[in-house]
Design a protein around this motif. Sequence first.
Motif, PDB file in Angstrom:
ATOM      1  N   LYS A  35      39.846 -10.389  -6.090  1.00 14.79           N
ATOM      2  CA  LYS A  35      39.975 -11.080  -4.811  1.00 14.79           C
ATOM      3  C   LYS A  35      40.977 -12.220  -5.013  1.00 14.79           C
ATOM      4  O   LYS A  35      40.877 -12.960  -5.988  1.00 14.79           O
ATOM      5  N   ASN A  85      46.242  -8.107  -9.659  1.00 18.71           N
ATOM      6  CA  ASN A  85      45.767  -6.780 -10.047  1.00 18.71           C
ATOM      7  C   ASN A  85      46.265  -6.380 -11.433  1.00 18.71           C
ATOM      8  O   ASN A  85      45.501  -5.910 -12.279  1.00 18.71           O
ATOM      9  N   GLN A  92      51.173 -13.449   4.717  1.00 20.21           N
ATOM     10  CA  GLN A  92      50.383 -12.343   4.166  1.00 20.21           C
ATOM     11  C   GLN A  92      51.190 -11.522   3.168  1.00 20.21           C
ATOM     12  O   GLN A  92      50.658 -11.054   2.165  1.00 20.21           O
ATOM     13  N   GLN A  93      52.488 -11.352   3.424  1.00 28.33           N
ATOM     14  CA  GLN A  93      53.324 -10.603   2.485  1.00 28.33           C
ATOM     15  C   GLN A  93      53.362 -11.300   1.132  1.00 28.33           C
ATOM     16  O   GLN A  93      53.262 -10.670   0.084  1.00 28.33           O
ATOM     17  N   HIS A  94      53.522 -12.642   1.166  1.00 30.96           N
ATOM     18  CA  HIS A  94      53.528 -13.404  -0.087  1.00 30.96           C
ATOM     19  C   HIS A  94      52.202 -13.222  -0.825  1.00 30.96           C
ATOM     20  O   HIS A  94      52.168 -13.004  -2.043  1.00 30.96           O
ATOM     21  N   LYS A 144      48.655 -10.971  -4.952  1.00 28.92           N
ATOM     22  CA  LYS A 144      47.483 -10.133  -5.225  1.00 28.92           C
ATOM     23  C   LYS A 144      47.849  -9.016  -6.209  1.00 28.92           C
ATOM     24  O   LYS A 144      47.072  -8.680  -7.109  1.00 28.92           O
ATOM     25  N   GLU A 145      49.047  -8.462  -6.051  1.00 29.12           N
ATOM     26  CA  GLU A 145      49.487  -7.408  -6.975  1.00 29.12           C
ATOM     27  C   GLU A 145      49.635  -7.961  -8.391  1.00 29.12           C
ATOM     28  O   GLU A 145      49.279  -7.307  -9.370  1.00 29.12           O
ATOM     29  N   ASP A 198      50.092 -10.803  -0.571  1.00 29.82           N
ATOM     30  CA  ASP A 198      49.983  -9.433  -1.080  1.00 29.82           C
ATOM     31  C   ASP A 198      50.704  -9.286  -2.414  1.00 29.82           C
ATOM     32  O   ASP A 198      50.227  -8.595  -3.322  1.00 29.82           O
TER      33      ASP A 198
END
Length: 202
Positions: A43, A19, A8-10, A15-16, A12
């Motif tokens: 997403k 963004n 999940q950290q990867h 995802k940044e 995230d």
Amino acid sequence: MSIESLNQQHIDVLKEIGNIGAGNAATALAGMLGKKIDMDVPKVKILDIQEVAEVLGGEENIVAGIYFNVHGDIQGNIMFLLDLDSSKLLTNMLMGKSSENGELDEMDRSALREVGNILSGAYIASLVSLTNFNIHHSVPSLAVDMAGAVMSVPAIQFSHISDKVLFIETELKEGKDLVEARFFLIPDEPSFEKILNSLGVY
């Protein structure tokens, strides 16, 4: 590291990047159109490459796929995909037209290549700004066909690299007009390690 082993950290961190890339893309599109463009939070998911056609509305749904090779400090490929309605809406916005005809003429196709070039460049710029990597992308290729056919080319060509893709979906809005833009990054696995290493999360 394989794509499917990302935690999940990867995700995230990726995802940044999505963004920032989507923000760059919205700014670039606004500059092209001379209009204010709003953007929803992207997403980000990891998908099997065989699942992509379903995300695009099913294998028989007509889509425009703009394809790039990525090279330099990282290697991989990007596909920028739009359904036919979003493709036509985007080209109408770009050229100040109001055509209701769902067909894409040669001028539309040329405009889509240019938009794909600029938006994909915006995503790559976000990677460059975060990693300081030297990254370039090729001249875009465009295919307008059923989603299953469009995705079959990278599925066959890159099955030896990965059967997973990084999926980034962004909604770009200009007034009441909504364009659903989807980016698929098909990387080689060492490139994911390089990206995560550079961001301190590997």
